[in-house]
Design a protein around this motif. Structure first.
Motif, mmCIF file in Angstrom:
data_model
loop_
_atom_site.group_PDB
_atom_site.id
_atom_site.type_symbol
_atom_site.label_atom_id
_atom_site.label_comp_id
_atom_site.label_asym_id
_atom_site.label_seq_id
_atom_site.Cartn_x
_atom_site.Cartn_y
_atom_site.Cartn_z
ATOM 1 N N MET A 284 5.622 14.095 11.344
ATOM 2 C CA MET A 284 6.864 14.612 10.784
ATOM 3 C C MET A 284 6.821 14.469 9.268
ATOM 4 O O MET A 284 6.354 13.465 8.746
ATOM 5 C CB MET A 284 8.061 13.840 11.367
ATOM 6 N N GLU A 285 7.344 15.482 8.574
ATOM 7 C CA GLU A 285 7.429 15.433 7.125
ATOM 8 C C GLU A 285 8.882 15.548 6.683
ATOM 9 O O GLU A 285 9.675 16.288 7.279
ATOM 10 C CB GLU A 285 6.590 16.541 6.495
ATOM 11 N N LEU A 286 9.202 14.809 5.641
ATOM 12 C CA LEU A 286 10.543 14.827 5.059
ATOM 13 C C LEU A 286 10.459 15.407 3.662
ATOM 14 O O LEU A 286 9.591 15.011 2.877
ATOM 15 C CB LEU A 286 11.124 13.415 5.019
ATOM 16 N N ILE A 287 11.362 16.339 3.371
ATOM 17 C CA ILE A 287 11.481 16.879 2.022
ATOM 18 C C ILE A 287 12.856 16.506 1.501
ATOM 19 O O ILE A 287 13.873 16.811 2.126
ATOM 20 C CB ILE A 287 11.301 18.403 1.977
ATOM 21 N N LYS A 288 12.881 15.819 0.371
ATOM 22 C CA LYS A 288 14.135 15.401 -0.246
ATOM 23 C C LYS A 288 14.661 16.520 -1.136
ATOM 24 O O LYS A 288 13.938 17.037 -1.987
ATOM 25 C CB LYS A 288 13.889 14.139 -1.087
ATOM 26 N N TYR A 289 15.908 16.872 -0.911
ATOM 27 C CA TYR A 289 16.569 17.821 -1.791
ATOM 28 C C TYR A 289 17.701 17.108 -2.536
ATOM 29 O O TYR A 289 17.811 15.878 -2.468
ATOM 30 C CB TYR A 289 17.066 19.036 -0.997
ATOM 31 N N THR A 290 18.515 17.841 -3.244
ATOM 32 C CA THR A 290 19.509 17.226 -4.106
ATOM 33 C C THR A 290 20.542 16.429 -3.308
ATOM 34 O O THR A 290 21.000 16.870 -2.250
ATOM 35 C CB THR A 290 20.224 18.299 -4.953
ATOM 36 N N HIS A 291 20.881 15.269 -3.829
ATOM 37 C CA HIS A 291 21.923 14.400 -3.296
ATOM 38 C C HIS A 291 21.529 13.895 -1.909
ATOM 39 O O HIS A 291 20.538 13.190 -1.786
ATOM 40 C CB HIS A 291 23.258 15.131 -3.289
ATOM 41 N N SER A 292 22.278 14.251 -0.866
ATOM 42 C CA SER A 292 22.016 13.703 0.475
ATOM 43 C C SER A 292 21.335 14.698 1.398
ATOM 44 O O SER A 292 21.224 14.444 2.603
ATOM 45 C CB SER A 292 23.326 13.234 1.114
ATOM 46 N N CYS A 293 20.877 15.809 0.873
ATOM 47 C CA CYS A 293 20.268 16.841 1.709
ATOM 48 C C CYS A 293 18.779 16.562 1.906
ATOM 49 O O CYS A 293 18.044 16.339 0.943
ATOM 50 C CB CYS A 293 20.448 18.206 1.061
ATOM 51 N N ARG B 245 15.285 17.770 4.549
ATOM 52 C CA ARG B 245 14.720 18.695 5.530
ATOM 53 C C ARG B 245 13.580 17.971 6.244
ATOM 54 O O ARG B 245 12.726 17.349 5.591
ATOM 55 C CB ARG B 245 14.212 19.948 4.823
ATOM 56 N N LEU B 246 13.568 18.042 7.566
ATOM 57 C CA LEU B 246 12.550 17.404 8.382
ATOM 58 C C LEU B 246 11.777 18.475 9.135
ATOM 59 O O LEU B 246 12.379 19.348 9.783
ATOM 60 C CB LEU B 246 13.189 16.420 9.367
ATOM 61 N N GLU B 247 10.450 18.407 9.066
ATOM 62 C CA GLU B 247 9.590 19.399 9.694
ATOM 63 C C GLU B 247 8.588 18.709 10.614
ATOM 64 O O GLU B 247 8.010 17.682 10.245
ATOM 65 C CB GLU B 247 8.833 20.199 8.637
ATOM 66 N N LYS B 248 8.409 19.284 11.806
ATOM 67 C CA LYS B 248 7.447 18.717 12.760
ATOM 68 C C LYS B 248 7.009 19.786 13.745
ATOM 69 O O LYS B 248 7.820 20.348 14.469
ATOM 70 C CB LYS B 248 8.070 17.548 13.532
ATOM 71 N N GLU B 249 5.732 20.090 13.752
ATOM 72 C CA GLU B 249 5.135 20.992 14.734
ATOM 73 C C GLU B 249 5.925 22.290 14.863
ATOM 74 O O GLU B 249 6.180 22.788 15.953
ATOM 75 C CB GLU B 249 5.039 20.288 16.097
ATOM 76 N N GLY B 250 6.326 22.837 13.720
ATOM 77 C CA GLY B 250 7.043 24.109 13.707
ATOM 78 C C GLY B 250 8.544 23.989 13.804
ATOM 79 O O GLY B 250 9.259 24.968 13.551
ATOM 80 N N GLY B 251 9.059 22.823 14.201
ATOM 81 C CA GLY B 251 10.497 22.621 14.265
ATOM 82 C C GLY B 251 11.040 22.146 12.925
ATOM 83 O O GLY B 251 10.367 21.413 12.204
ATOM 84 N N VAL B 252 12.272 22.565 12.610
ATOM 85 C CA VAL B 252 12.879 22.213 11.327
ATOM 86 C C VAL B 252 14.324 21.776 11.525
ATOM 87 O O VAL B 252 15.135 22.525 12.086
ATOM 88 C CB VAL B 252 12.840 23.398 10.331
ATOM 89 N N LEU B 253 14.645 20.568 11.068
ATOM 90 C CA LEU B 253 16.017 20.077 11.010
ATOM 91 C C LEU B 253 16.420 19.952 9.543
ATOM 92 O O LEU B 253 15.632 19.506 8.713
ATOM 93 C CB LEU B 253 16.150 18.697 11.657
ATOM 94 N N VAL B 254 17.664 20.295 9.259
ATOM 95 C CA VAL B 254 18.233 20.099 7.924
ATOM 96 C C VAL B 254 19.462 19.213 8.069
ATOM 97 O O VAL B 254 20.307 19.444 8.938
ATOM 98 C CB VAL B 254 18.618 21.441 7.269
ATOM 99 N N VAL B 255 19.542 18.184 7.234
ATOM 100 C CA VAL B 255 20.679 17.266 7.260
ATOM 101 C C VAL B 255 21.461 17.410 5.962
ATOM 102 O O VAL B 255 20.897 17.339 4.869
ATOM 103 C CB VAL B 255 20.222 15.801 7.434
ATOM 104 N N ASP B 256 22.768 17.625 6.082
ATOM 105 C CA ASP B 256 23.725 17.601 4.974
ATOM 106 C C ASP B 256 23.387 18.546 3.820
ATOM 107 O O ASP B 256 23.155 18.116 2.677
ATOM 108 C CB ASP B 256 23.901 16.176 4.461
ATOM 109 N N PRO B 257 23.408 19.865 4.082
ATOM 110 C CA PRO B 257 23.217 20.835 2.991
ATOM 111 C C PRO B 257 24.492 20.951 2.156
ATOM 112 O O PRO B 257 25.405 21.704 2.469
ATOM 113 C CB PRO B 257 22.909 22.136 3.739
ATOM 114 N N GLY B 258 24.575 20.199 1.076
ATOM 115 C CA GLY B 258 25.810 20.080 0.315
ATOM 116 C C GLY B 258 25.845 20.916 -0.946
ATOM 117 O O GLY B 258 24.866 21.571 -1.332
ATOM 118 N N ASN B 259 26.989 20.858 -1.635
ATOM 119 C CA ASN B 259 27.229 21.769 -2.758
ATOM 120 C C ASN B 259 26.595 21.333 -4.072
ATOM 121 O O ASN B 259 26.686 22.057 -5.060
ATOM 122 C CB ASN B 259 28.722 22.005 -2.951
ATOM 123 N N PHE B 260 25.918 20.191 -4.117
ATOM 124 C CA PHE B 260 25.162 19.846 -5.318
ATOM 125 C C PHE B 260 23.817 20.578 -5.362
ATOM 126 O O PHE B 260 23.145 20.577 -6.397
ATOM 127 C CB PHE B 260 24.923 18.343 -5.413
#
Length: 239
Positions: free
Chosen positions: A1-10, A12-27
């Motif tokens: 699994m790979e984690l990509i850090k975006y701005t603030h609390s957002c 993205r987690l990627e694993k074997e073609g699957g993608v989860l996104v946590v807290d896509p916020g307005n920052f």
């Protein structure tokens, strides 16, 4: 699994073609949000505040991507269903459940958003433990009973916390690695002060604190599930 850090609390987690996104916020802004959401299978939302859910662009993305699922506290999910008009893929999330989402196993922990002020109402807040590895607490420094996470996403700066509480949270969770979230209000000087202390205290308890910049990617290994702690393959179940 790979984690990509975006701005603030957002994140993205990627694993074997699957993608989860946590807290896509307005920052994040429109361009970054489009990048974050591109190819996502599901969104996990911790709570209603706009720095964790930028409602208008997320709703627009949901309308144009009917395959995208959302998991959020009931009040948040209800608002999205009303706006998008498609309720079957927008799911209420309760604490202490197990979700099977696009190849990820997600355990939920919940309660309330951390107290900002006694005169400001708290809102529901759900924390997510993904693949028994990475824990995103949303806006809470409560350590849930039974939580064991090798990777902690720590909210390092907010109107509702102070450094001593963040340090105690990191120490109590006892992760192997700590990455920052909830950091958009910090200046370079602020990062320097806070992260110096977090690095030192994490190290005393056997953890590595590491700063992640926007769009920085790290690989996370899934921890083995302890004996006797069996996750059933059902999509959702109560713990």
């Amino acid at each position: 699994m790979e984690l990509i850090k975006y701005t603030h609390s957002c994140v993205r987690l990627e694993k074997e073609g699957g993608v989860l996104v946590v807290d896509p916020g307005n920052f994040s802004g429109p361009e970054e949000l489009a990048e974050v959401l591109d190819g996502a299978d599901a969104l996990l939302v911790t709570h209603v505040h706009p720095d964790h859910l930028d409602a208008a662009p997320v709703q627009e993305h949901l309308r144009s991507h009917p395959e995208l699922e959302v998991h959020a506290p009931a009040s948040v999910a209800a608002g999205l269903r009303e706006s998008v008009g498609d309720g079957h893929r927008i799911h209420d999330v309760e604490p202490e459940t197990v979700l099977e989402i696009s190849g990820f196993t997600v355990r939920t922990f919940g309660g309330q958003h951390a107290l900002i002020h006694p005169l400001i109402r708290t809102v529901d807040n759900i924390g997510y433990l993904v693949d028994d590895t990475v824990y995103h607490p949303g806006d809470s420094l409560v350590v849930p009973h039974g939580l064991s996470a090798s990777v902690l996403l720590a909210p390092i700066h907010a109107p509702w916390n102070k450094l001593a509480e963040v340090i105690d949270f990191v120490v109590a969770v006892r992760p192997e690695r700590v990455f920052p979230i909830h950091d958009a209000l910090l200046s370079a000087n602020g990062f320097g002060i806070i992260e110096k202390q977090l690095t030192a205290f994490a190290g005393k308890y056997g953890a590595e604190y590491r700063h992640l910049g926007t769009r920085e990617r790290v690989r996370l290994e899934r921890r083995p599930v302890p004996a006797g702690h069996d996750h059933a393959p059902a999509r959702k179940e109560h713990l």
